[in-house]
Design a protein around this motif. Structure first.
Motif, PDB file in Angstrom:
ATOM      1  N   ALA A 156       0.820  -1.205   0.000  1.00  0.00           N
ATOM      2  CA  ALA A 156       0.000   0.000   0.000  1.00  0.00           C
ATOM      3  C   ALA A 156       0.854   1.254   0.000  1.00  0.00           C
ATOM      4  O   ALA A 156       0.496   2.265  -0.581  1.00  0.00           O
ATOM      5  CB  ALA A 156      -0.924  -0.009   1.214  1.00  0.00           C
ATOM      6  N   ALA A 157       2.000   1.212   0.632  1.00  0.00           N
ATOM      7  CA  ALA A 157       2.903   2.349   0.672  1.00  0.00           C
ATOM      8  C   ALA A 157       4.304   1.824   0.902  1.00  0.00           C
ATOM      9  O   ALA A 157       4.506   0.693   1.317  1.00  0.00           O
ATOM     10  CB  ALA A 157       2.491   3.327   1.770  1.00  0.00           C
ATOM     11  N   SER A 158       5.276   2.666   0.621  1.00  0.00           N
ATOM     12  CA  SER A 158       6.666   2.277   0.786  1.00  0.00           C
ATOM     13  C   SER A 158       7.452   3.479   1.264  1.00  0.00           C
ATOM     14  O   SER A 158       7.143   4.616   0.894  1.00  0.00           O
ATOM     15  CB  SER A 158       7.218   1.768  -0.550  1.00  0.00           C
ATOM     16  OG  SER A 158       8.567   1.414  -0.442  1.00  0.00           O
ATOM     17  N   VAL A 159       8.454   3.240   2.100  1.00  0.00           N
ATOM     18  CA  VAL A 159       9.310   4.299   2.623  1.00  0.00           C
ATOM     19  C   VAL A 159      10.757   3.922   2.340  1.00  0.00           C
ATOM     20  O   VAL A 159      11.137   2.769   2.514  1.00  0.00           O
ATOM     21  CB  VAL A 159       9.118   4.478   4.147  1.00  0.00           C
ATOM     22  CG1 VAL A 159       9.957   5.640   4.664  1.00  0.00           C
ATOM     23  CG2 VAL A 159       7.651   4.684   4.498  1.00  0.00           C
ATOM     24  N   VAL A 160      11.543   4.878   1.893  1.00  0.00           N
ATOM     25  CA  VAL A 160      12.972   4.651   1.722  1.00  0.00           C
ATOM     26  C   VAL A 160      13.660   5.008   3.031  1.00  0.00           C
ATOM     27  O   VAL A 160      13.582   6.150   3.500  1.00  0.00           O
ATOM     28  CB  VAL A 160      13.548   5.480   0.565  1.00  0.00           C
ATOM     29  CG1 VAL A 160      15.068   5.321   0.492  1.00  0.00           C
ATOM     30  CG2 VAL A 160      12.915   5.062  -0.753  1.00  0.00           C
ATOM     31  N   VAL A 161      14.319   4.024   3.629  1.00  0.00           N
ATOM     32  CA  VAL A 161      15.000   4.210   4.910  1.00  0.00           C
ATOM     33  C   VAL A 161      16.478   3.875   4.722  1.00  0.00           C
ATOM     34  O   VAL A 161      16.810   2.736   4.394  1.00  0.00           O
ATOM     35  CB  VAL A 161      14.395   3.325   6.012  1.00  0.00           C
ATOM     36  CG1 VAL A 161      15.125   3.540   7.337  1.00  0.00           C
ATOM     37  CG2 VAL A 161      12.901   3.597   6.174  1.00  0.00           C
ATOM     38  N   SER A 201      14.316  -0.400  14.584  1.00  0.00           N
ATOM     39  CA  SER A 201      15.031   0.802  14.160  1.00  0.00           C
ATOM     40  C   SER A 201      14.545   1.285  12.798  1.00  0.00           C
ATOM     41  O   SER A 201      14.531   2.494  12.529  1.00  0.00           O
ATOM     42  CB  SER A 201      16.536   0.522  14.107  1.00  0.00           C
ATOM     43  OG  SER A 201      16.819  -0.556  13.228  1.00  0.00           O
ATOM     44  N   VAL A 202      14.137   0.366  11.934  1.00  0.00           N
ATOM     45  CA  VAL A 202      13.626   0.734  10.617  1.00  0.00           C
ATOM     46  C   VAL A 202      12.272   1.428  10.750  1.00  0.00           C
ATOM     47  O   VAL A 202      11.983   2.401  10.046  1.00  0.00           O
ATOM     48  CB  VAL A 202      13.543  -0.508   9.715  1.00  0.00           C
ATOM     49  CG1 VAL A 202      12.847  -0.183   8.398  1.00  0.00           C
ATOM     50  CG2 VAL A 202      14.935  -1.065   9.451  1.00  0.00           C
ATOM     51  N   VAL A 203      11.436   0.944  11.662  1.00  0.00           N
ATOM     52  CA  VAL A 203      10.149   1.597  11.914  1.00  0.00           C
ATOM     53  C   VAL A 203      10.377   3.011  12.432  1.00  0.00           C
ATOM     54  O   VAL A 203       9.755   3.972  11.961  1.00  0.00           O
ATOM     55  CB  VAL A 203       9.304   0.779  12.915  1.00  0.00           C
ATOM     56  CG1 VAL A 203       7.990   1.496  13.222  1.00  0.00           C
ATOM     57  CG2 VAL A 203       9.038  -0.623  12.373  1.00  0.00           C
ATOM     58  N   TRP A 204      11.265   3.142  13.408  1.00  0.00           N
ATOM     59  CA  TRP A 204      11.577   4.470  13.936  1.00  0.00           C
ATOM     60  C   TRP A 204      12.155   5.367  12.853  1.00  0.00           C
ATOM     61  O   TRP A 204      11.789   6.543  12.744  1.00  0.00           O
ATOM     62  CB  TRP A 204      12.555   4.356  15.098  1.00  0.00           C
ATOM     63  CG  TRP A 204      11.964   3.780  16.340  1.00  0.00           C
ATOM     64  CD1 TRP A 204      10.647   3.758  16.700  1.00  0.00           C
ATOM     65  CD2 TRP A 204      12.669   3.113  17.398  1.00  0.00           C
ATOM     66  NE1 TRP A 204      10.481   3.119  17.903  1.00  0.00           N
ATOM     67  CE2 TRP A 204      11.696   2.722  18.361  1.00  0.00           C
ATOM     68  CE3 TRP A 204      14.007   2.812  17.622  1.00  0.00           C
ATOM     69  CZ2 TRP A 204      12.049   2.048  19.534  1.00  0.00           C
ATOM     70  CZ3 TRP A 204      14.356   2.139  18.785  1.00  0.00           C
ATOM     71  CH2 TRP A 204      13.379   1.765  19.729  1.00  0.00           C
ATOM     72  N   ALA A 257      11.693   5.221   9.618  1.00  0.00           N
ATOM     73  CA  ALA A 257      10.630   5.614   8.690  1.00  0.00           C
ATOM     74  C   ALA A 257       9.791   6.750   9.271  1.00  0.00           C
ATOM     75  O   ALA A 257       9.435   7.703   8.570  1.00  0.00           O
ATOM     76  CB  ALA A 257       9.747   4.410   8.372  1.00  0.00           C
ATOM     77  N   ASN A 258       9.468   6.652  10.560  1.00  0.00           N
ATOM     78  CA  ASN A 258       8.668   7.700  11.190  1.00  0.00           C
ATOM     79  C   ASN A 258       9.419   9.034  11.203  1.00  0.00           C
ATOM     80  O   ASN A 258       8.832  10.095  10.938  1.00  0.00           O
ATOM     81  CB  ASN A 258       8.301   7.291  12.616  1.00  0.00           C
ATOM     82  CG  ASN A 258       7.325   6.133  12.662  1.00  0.00           C
ATOM     83  OD1 ASN A 258       6.611   5.893  11.685  1.00  0.00           O
ATOM     84  ND2 ASN A 258       7.296   5.405  13.758  1.00  0.00           N
ATOM     85  N   ILE A 259      10.706   9.001  11.505  1.00  0.00           N
ATOM     86  CA  ILE A 259      11.515  10.215  11.511  1.00  0.00           C
ATOM     87  C   ILE A 259      11.535  10.865  10.129  1.00  0.00           C
ATOM     88  O   ILE A 259      11.525  12.092   9.989  1.00  0.00           O
ATOM     89  CB  ILE A 259      12.952   9.894  11.983  1.00  0.00           C
ATOM     90  CG1 ILE A 259      12.949   9.558  13.477  1.00  0.00           C
ATOM     91  CG2 ILE A 259      13.914  11.053  11.706  1.00  0.00           C
ATOM     92  CD1 ILE A 259      14.259   8.964  13.974  1.00  0.00           C
ATOM     93  N   LEU A 260      11.532  10.019   9.109  1.00  0.00           N
ATOM     94  CA  LEU A 260      11.607  10.507   7.737  1.00  0.00           C
ATOM     95  C   LEU A 260      10.243  10.881   7.166  1.00  0.00           C
ATOM     96  O   LEU A 260      10.140  11.242   5.996  1.00  0.00           O
ATOM     97  CB  LEU A 260      12.268   9.447   6.860  1.00  0.00           C
ATOM     98  CG  LEU A 260      13.741   9.163   7.194  1.00  0.00           C
ATOM     99  CD1 LEU A 260      14.212   7.880   6.517  1.00  0.00           C
ATOM    100  CD2 LEU A 260      14.609  10.333   6.791  1.00  0.00           C
ATOM    101  N   GLY A 301      12.839  11.638   2.308  1.00  0.00           N
ATOM    102  CA  GLY A 301      12.149  10.664   3.145  1.00  0.00           C
ATOM    103  C   GLY A 301      11.294   9.731   2.337  1.00  0.00           C
ATOM    104  O   GLY A 301      11.758   9.081   1.427  1.00  0.00           O
ATOM    105  N   ALA A 302       9.998   9.678   2.669  1.00  0.00           N
ATOM    106  CA  ALA A 302       9.100   8.714   2.037  1.00  0.00           C
ATOM    107  C   ALA A 302       8.995   8.943   0.539  1.00  0.00           C
ATOM    108  O   ALA A 302       9.142  10.046   0.061  1.00  0.00           O
ATOM    109  CB  ALA A 302       7.726   8.819   2.682  1.00  0.00           C
TER     110      ALA A 302
END
Length: 254
Positions: A11-16, A77-80, A82-85, A253-254
């Motif tokens: 549904a969505a993707s984030v570059v971390v 850490s990846v979840v955190w 992603a949220n920061i970004l 970020g995202a």
């Protein structure tokens, strides 16, 4: 070699830290793996944590293969990050936690599963425990210490079993390279899983729940295997944090 089928995004993707991470929940990753198992071609799912991101920044081939994979947030850490970004990863999906829901869904759908990797006896010990817990689970295993001349027999065993979901436990980046090298002999759904079989077999004990909830499972693993994991965590974690911080400063970020 058979090309992997395109990894359509979730549904969505984030570059971390340079790695795309798909925004799955436990339910949607289970559903996705079952869809993978019911299609032609080969799709590969990879759990992403700080260590994976760090390797990808150093290894162009590994990063390219991650771009071709379905990914999920294996590390807190990846979840955190992603949220920061500014992205939205709904939850951490440790492979150790999602394996059993995937296997229960596979048993319900009568989809054969195969474990490949770990030392002799570990994967089978894990499988024996899982067969007791999950009625109808069709699960075969093979340890990972096989020579190149033995691999054809392993692939024949995977095929004879009718395998639709294959877990490959070798550690990164070796396991993703191995999958890429043998795509034409693999079933439609492949999950790279690192040391999963050691945890499922009971050879390694999971961290206390309060450490898992607090994102400190890495510290528990460091305490269990300090010699092997010191570099990964004591040097790797700050490296990952720095990469996320740099990405945030650059506004990518995202």
């Amino acid at each position: 070699m058979t090309d992997a089928s395109p990894a359509a995004p979730a549904a969505a993707s984030v570059v971390v830290a340079g790695v795309h991470v798909d925004a799955f929940t436990e339910q949607t990753i289970v559903e996705r793996v079952l869809r993978m198992a019911s299609t032609e071609g080969v799709d590969v799912a990879v759990g992403v944590n700080a260590h994976v991101c760090n390797i990808a920044r150093r290894d162009p081939r590994f990063r390219t293969l991650l771009d071709q994979s379905i990914t999920y947030a294996d590390g807190q850490s990846v979840v955190w990050g992603a949220n920061i970004l500014g992205g939205a990863i709904p939850e951490r999906l440790a492979t150790t936690d999602i394996a059993e829901p995937i296997l229960r869904a596979a048993a319900a759908a009568d989809l054969p599963v195969y474990f490949f990797g770990a030392a002799d006896g570990i994967a089978e010990q894990a499988a024996a425990r899982l067969r007791e817990k999950i009625p109808g689970l069709r699960l075969k295993t093979q340890h990972g210490y096989v020579g190149a001349d033995e691999l054809p027999a392993v692939f024949d065993d995977i095929a004879t079993h009718g395998t639709r979901i294959l877990f490959v436990g070798m550690g990164d980046p070796a396991q993703r390279f191995w999958v890429d090298d043998h795509l034409d002999r693999l079933p439609p759904a492949v999950l790279t899983c690192g040391g999963l079989f050691d945890w499922l077999s009971g050879s390694n004990r999971r961290a206390p729940e309060w450490m898992i909830r607090g994102g400190l499972e890495w510290l528990w693993r460091l305490m269990i295997e300090p010699r092997r994991l010191a570099k990964r965590y004591l040097l790797g974690n700050p490296s990952f944090v720095a990469a996320v911080a740099m990405q945030k400063l650059r506004g990518s970020g995202a």
